[in-house]
Design a protein around this motif. Structure first.
Motif, PDB file in Angstrom:
ATOM      1  N   ALA A 144      42.596  -0.378 -18.186  1.00 27.65           N
ATOM      2  CA  ALA A 144      41.478   0.496 -18.548  1.00 27.65           C
ATOM      3  C   ALA A 144      40.257   0.232 -17.686  1.00 27.65           C
ATOM      4  O   ALA A 144      39.481   1.147 -17.393  1.00 27.65           O
ATOM      5  CB  ALA A 144      41.125   0.311 -20.028  1.00 27.65           C
ATOM      6  N   LYS A 151      44.753  -0.285 -21.467  1.00 30.87           N
ATOM      7  CA  LYS A 151      44.660   0.941 -22.250  1.00 30.87           C
ATOM      8  C   LYS A 151      45.531   0.796 -23.499  1.00 30.87           C
ATOM      9  O   LYS A 151      46.486   0.024 -23.527  1.00 30.87           O
ATOM     10  CB  LYS A 151      45.144   2.135 -21.429  1.00 30.87           C
ATOM     11  N   THR A 155      46.074   6.047 -25.696  1.00 28.30           N
ATOM     12  CA  THR A 155      45.508   6.580 -24.459  1.00 28.30           C
ATOM     13  C   THR A 155      46.598   6.927 -23.462  1.00 28.30           C
ATOM     14  O   THR A 155      46.581   7.995 -22.834  1.00 28.30           O
ATOM     15  CB  THR A 155      44.540   5.555 -23.842  1.00 28.30           C
TER      16      THR A 155
END
Length: 257
Positions: A144, A151, A155
């Motif tokens: 991320a 993540k 997501t």
């Protein structure tokens, strides 16, 4: 092993249309193109599709440009393997290509080959999508931020359009160490959220009682004296630095965290 990421604040997948819009259009000789099997996202070439494209070329119908990237100083085919075969079959010497910017390694090139086909007219098979998921992780798109935070499955599922349950199983089987980190981060995030909610409830209750004590302490009765003592003790526990008299003199909301 996942490669190191360039400094970014938040990694987001670029839409394929936007990615192609950022590419440079050129004319190149077919003989100058490198076809690297390790970059291709297709497990096989469909001969029927190649024949249809070749017939379209013979009738002077145009085809979309091939998509390439310069890797190790070679113009490498990323997307358009069926079109490339059709061009060879019709004896074309040169063709239009779109050169993707900022793609210099095979990991990123392989992921982009899958990403450009993710919603193509000729759908990827389940096996090819799993290989695409592997390319996604190997290219570092599961990260991320530049600090290495991962993540969430939610997501990734939104980005790839795949069920969270499928991603959970694939991650455990393909990248068990990353799956373990994701499980820990999600557990920690859940625990932090629960702690934050509990603290918020506790502070709300303390604030309410402190306000009640402050109101009682304004009087001159024995109850007021006891209330002042209780309020002073509460202030010390919560690190309040204002003098007690200043709090009692406040006309509205005498105690606020």
């Amino acid at each position: 092993m996942t490669k190191q990421q360039s400094p970014v604040c938040e990694r987001r997948l670029m839409d394929p249309a936007a990615l192609l819009a950022s590419a440079e259009r050129r004319m190149v000789a077919l003989g100058d193109l490198r076809v690297d099997p390790s970059v291709s996202c297709r497990s096989r070439i469909h001969d029927g599709r190649v024949r249809l494209m070749a017939e379209a070329l013979r009738t002077e119908a145009g085809l979309e440009p091939l998509v390439v990237a310069v890797i190790d100083n070679a113009v490498t085919l990323i997307d358009g393997h069926h079109r490339y075969r059709a061009l060879l079959a019709t004896g074309e010497g040169r063709t239009a290509v779109l050169v993707l910017p900022n793609v210099t390694d095979r990991e990123e090139a392989r992921w982009l080959a899958f990403w450009l086909h993710w919603r193509a007219a000729l759908p990827l098979t389940r096996k090819e999508r799993r290989l695409g998921f592997r390319a996604y992780v190997e290219a570092g798109h599961h990260l991320a931020t530049r600090f290495g935070r991962l993540k969430t499955y939610r997501t990734i599922a939104t980005e790839l359009g795949l069920p969270k349950s499928t991603l959970w199983h694939w991650m455990r089987e393909e990248f068990p160490s990353i799956a373990a980190r994701m499980a820990k981060e999600e557990t920690d995030a859940s625990a932090h959220a629960k702690t934050s909610r509990r603290k918020a409830r506790d502070l709300k209750a303390v604030r309410h009682h402190a306000n009640q004590l402050a109101l009682l302490a304004r009087g001159g009765s024995l109850v007021a004296v006891e209330a002042r003592d209780e309020l002073a003790a509460a202030l010390r526990r919560f690190g309040e630095e204002r003098p007690l008299e200043a709090i009692l003199a406040a006309p509205i909301d005498p105690y606020s965290f």
